[in-house]
Design a protein around this motif. Structure first.
Motif, PDB file in Angstrom:
ATOM      1  N   TYR A  77      -6.946 -34.602 -21.985  1.00  0.00           N
ATOM      2  CA  TYR A  77      -8.216 -33.888 -22.066  1.00  0.00           C
ATOM      3  C   TYR A  77      -8.511 -33.264 -20.712  1.00  0.00           C
ATOM      4  O   TYR A  77      -8.614 -33.956 -19.698  1.00  0.00           O
ATOM      5  CB  TYR A  77      -9.333 -34.848 -22.475  1.00  0.00           C
ATOM      6  N   LEU A  78      -8.635 -31.930 -20.673  1.00  0.00           N
ATOM      7  CA  LEU A  78      -8.807 -31.210 -19.407  1.00  0.00           C
ATOM      8  C   LEU A  78     -10.227 -31.259 -18.880  1.00  0.00           C
ATOM      9  O   LEU A  78     -10.457 -30.982 -17.702  1.00  0.00           O
ATOM     10  CB  LEU A  78      -8.410 -29.744 -19.578  1.00  0.00           C
ATOM     11  N   PHE A 326     -11.612 -28.751 -11.097  1.00  0.00           N
ATOM     12  CA  PHE A 326     -11.289 -30.094 -11.531  1.00  0.00           C
ATOM     13  C   PHE A 326     -12.102 -30.419 -12.784  1.00  0.00           C
ATOM     14  O   PHE A 326     -13.059 -29.720 -13.117  1.00  0.00           O
ATOM     15  CB  PHE A 326     -11.610 -31.120 -10.434  1.00  0.00           C
ATOM     16  N   GLY A 327     -11.713 -31.469 -13.461  1.00  0.00           N
ATOM     17  CA  GLY A 327     -12.445 -31.929 -14.629  1.00  0.00           C
ATOM     18  C   GLY A 327     -12.630 -33.424 -14.569  1.00  0.00           C
ATOM     19  O   GLY A 327     -11.715 -34.148 -14.169  1.00  0.00           O
ATOM     20  N   GLY A 328     -13.797 -33.889 -14.949  1.00  0.00           N
ATOM     21  CA  GLY A 328     -14.036 -35.318 -14.900  1.00  0.00           C
ATOM     22  C   GLY A 328     -15.060 -35.785 -15.913  1.00  0.00           C
ATOM     23  O   GLY A 328     -16.118 -35.174 -16.062  1.00  0.00           O
ATOM     24  N   ILE A 329     -14.721 -36.832 -16.621  1.00  0.00           N
ATOM     25  CA  ILE A 329     -15.606 -37.499 -17.558  1.00  0.00           C
ATOM     26  C   ILE A 329     -15.016 -38.877 -17.762  1.00  0.00           C
ATOM     27  O   ILE A 329     -13.847 -39.101 -17.438  1.00  0.00           O
ATOM     28  CB  ILE A 329     -15.699 -36.723 -18.893  1.00  0.00           C
ATOM     29  N   HIS A 333      -9.641 -37.495 -15.689  1.00  0.00           N
ATOM     30  CA  HIS A 333      -9.813 -36.818 -14.405  1.00  0.00           C
ATOM     31  C   HIS A 333      -8.651 -35.837 -14.240  1.00  0.00           C
ATOM     32  O   HIS A 333      -7.484 -36.234 -14.317  1.00  0.00           O
ATOM     33  CB  HIS A 333      -9.828 -37.797 -13.235  1.00  0.00           C
ATOM     34  N   THR A 334      -8.979 -34.559 -14.045  1.00  0.00           N
ATOM     35  CA  THR A 334      -7.934 -33.533 -13.999  1.00  0.00           C
ATOM     36  C   THR A 334      -8.108 -32.618 -12.794  1.00  0.00           C
ATOM     37  O   THR A 334      -9.197 -32.467 -12.252  1.00  0.00           O
ATOM     38  CB  THR A 334      -7.965 -32.689 -15.290  1.00  0.00           C
ATOM     39  N   LEU A 349      -3.026 -34.556 -14.144  1.00  0.00           N
ATOM     40  CA  LEU A 349      -3.800 -34.955 -15.316  1.00  0.00           C
ATOM     41  C   LEU A 349      -3.791 -36.476 -15.447  1.00  0.00           C
ATOM     42  O   LEU A 349      -2.747 -37.107 -15.287  1.00  0.00           O
ATOM     43  CB  LEU A 349      -3.225 -34.323 -16.582  1.00  0.00           C
ATOM     44  N   ASN A 350      -4.959 -37.059 -15.729  1.00  0.00           N
ATOM     45  CA  ASN A 350      -5.091 -38.513 -15.871  1.00  0.00           C
ATOM     46  C   ASN A 350      -5.941 -38.855 -17.095  1.00  0.00           C
ATOM     47  O   ASN A 350      -6.885 -38.122 -17.415  1.00  0.00           O
ATOM     48  CB  ASN A 350      -5.785 -39.128 -14.648  1.00  0.00           C
TER      49      ASN A 350
END
Length: 506
Positions: A77-78, A326-329, A333-334, A349-350
């Motif tokens: 998930y990005l 970046f992406g985070g939720i 975490h991306t 990507l994580n």
């Protein structure tokens, strides 16, 4: 020729690199962190240089319980990295004559009424650059979390947009409103889901075969979706209770993609729209996507942010001009970043976010040190491993303190209800948020469900009030209103920071 690095731990899938740079420090670092933390969640890394993928590293599991290893087909998930992808699609629409960067909301939505804003002044470029000065929590959270929406409801939510009292048009303030509003226009313009339009304009031309803005596409396209994990959960090895679905994917954060596919996206950014010698996107469109639309003065870890383009932050990193997002939720975490002048970029990507933030910052430090030839990589790697061990001790202490605080709070409070518990159950409605269902369970607990969010209520401070801890965000207070000995409505505090939302019994 690709050199396969040795497997360093039994649960890790080792990286591969192309001759020219030694990226073994990445494997050393990631393996050390995974071993220290003890949670074998997934991490995927891809490095691009001069139009090619020069390293891929896949570590841990996309599904811990089934021991499904992360690989080049695993889609993560990005989150907010969806923004530069969606922003590019808007520029491609402009190139096709469907819209302009200065098209106003009034022109976009001629049939909608906007009672709270000046829709004729807010343009596409404001919506993609977070300079629209709008606030619309019901739209943002409905599309991202509750999933209670259809086309008519999305238009109703868009019409409810208000001016943000803490901001003004043209000034940067990050949020999801702009992208969500644009997606409502896209679906009306092309008479299909925004996801389908994004697929046609971006994913298909780039042959991003393991990318989709529908979770349900995974089975159809034959790729694995990384499940989300959270270190603050009662059992971090169990998949999080809340997972994204088709109805909770939105244009501000609604894409699943593999590291290899995202590497293709970065290559297009770095090479004026060309990938593998093919002109996938017009060069002028890619160039425009890098134009600064907003000025800011921010910093996220080591990345300085001085501006915002079409979904890209702009600022110096290691002294070099860098574009990134970046992406985070919870559970994700991306990282996507690139340096045009050096034709290099990085994807990380994580499917976990607590440790992953620091882990990713360390990966970026190591990668760009190697690519730019700045610093002693071995010393940087050892320093990052040491820092991560110290950070992990801090996280463990915080997890313990947080859990103890929750336990003490719940133990110290007694639920005070003035009516029979069954009277607090039922279906309550809000015109923007939809239905809130309250169910009395067999064990006498009250379960609250708002679309795809649900939680069992605990005691609050005041009588006829309950505390709801949905699996995302902070806790909410449900204050029941009783008129003539009847429960008539619930006021929810905390679901919308700008207002108290009232749900009336149906």
């Amino acid at each position: 020729m690709k050199i396969v690095l040795p497997i360093i731990a039994s649960f890790l899938f080792a990286g591969t690199s192309i001759a020219g740079n030694d990226f073994s420090a990445i494997d050393k670092y990631v393996n050390a962190v995974k071993k220290e933390v003890g949670l074998p969640s997934g991490t995927a890394v891809a490095i691009v240089k001069e139009g090619k993928i020069v390293y891929e590293g896949y570590f841990g599991y996309s599904n811990i319980n089934s021991k499904k290893k992360v690989n080049d087909k695993t889609a993560f998930y990005l989150a907010s990295i969806t923004k530069p992808i969606f922003a590019l699609s808007m520029l491609l629409m402009e190139e096709n004559g469907d819209i302009k960067d200065n098209t106003s909301m009034a022109e976009m939505f001629p049939a909608l009424e906007f009672p709270y804003i000046h829709e004729d002044k807010i343009q596409v470029k404001h919506l993609v650059s977070h300079t629209h000065a709008l606030a619309n929590i019901p739209l943002v959270d409905t599309l991202a979390f509750t999933g209670q929406h259809n086309k008519l409801q999305r238009q109703k939510l868009t019409s409810a947009s208000k001016n943000n009292p803490a901001n003004q048009l043209g000034h940067y303030q990050y949020g999801n409103e702009g992208y969500n509003i644009l997606s409502v226009w896209v679906e009306d313009k092309f008479k299909q889901d925004w996801q389908q339009t994004l697929e046609q304009l971006v994913y298909q031309p780039l042959s991003m075969n393991h990318t989709s803005s529908y979770v349900s596409d995974a089975g159809i396209k034959g790729f694995d979706v990384a499940r989300p994990y959270h270190l603050y959960a009662a059992n971090p090895n169990e998949v999080m209770h809340f997972e994204k679905s088709d109805s909770t994917l939105q244009a501000a954060g609604g894409t699943f993609s593999s590291a290899r596919d995202m590497a293709k996206f970065l290559i297009a950014q770095l090479n004026e729209g060309q990938v593998d010698g093919k002109q996938v996107f017009p060069a002028k469109v890619i160039e425009k996507s890098h134009h600064k639309l907003a000025t800011n003065d921010l910093k996220y870890r080591d990345f300085v942010r001085k501006g915002y383009a079409w979904g890209w932050y702009i600022g110096p990193y290691k002294g070099e001009k860098t574009y990134h997002h970046f992406g985070g939720i919870a559970g994700s975490h991306t990282h996507a970043s690139f340096m045009l002048e050096h034709n290099i970029g990085l994807v990380v990507l994580n499917n976990e976010e607590t440790v992953a933030g620091s882990l990713t910052a360390g990966i970026a430090d190591i990668v760009y040190s190697i690519l730019l030839g700045k610093g002693d990589v071995n010393k940087i790697t050892d320093s990052r491993i040491k820092a991560m061990k110290e950070r992990w001790l801090e996280i463990q202490a915080d997890i313990k303190e947080t859990n103890e605080t929750h336990e003490k709070r719940n133990a110290s409070r007694t639920m005070v209800l003035t009516r029979e518990k069954s009277e607090y159950a039922g279906v309550f409605h809000n015109p923007l948020w939809g239905n809130l269902e309250v169910e009395l369970l067999e064990n006498n607990d009250l379960k609250f469900s708002l679309g795809e969010l649900n939680a069992v209520a605990t005691a609050a401070k005041r009588k006829d009030e309950l505390r709801i801890q949905f699996p995302i965000g902070s806790g909410r207070i449900a204050a029941y209103k009783i008129v003539e000995d009847k429960v008539v409505s619930i006021d929810i505090y905390g679901i919308n920071p700008l207002a108290v939302e009232t749900f009336t019994r149906l």
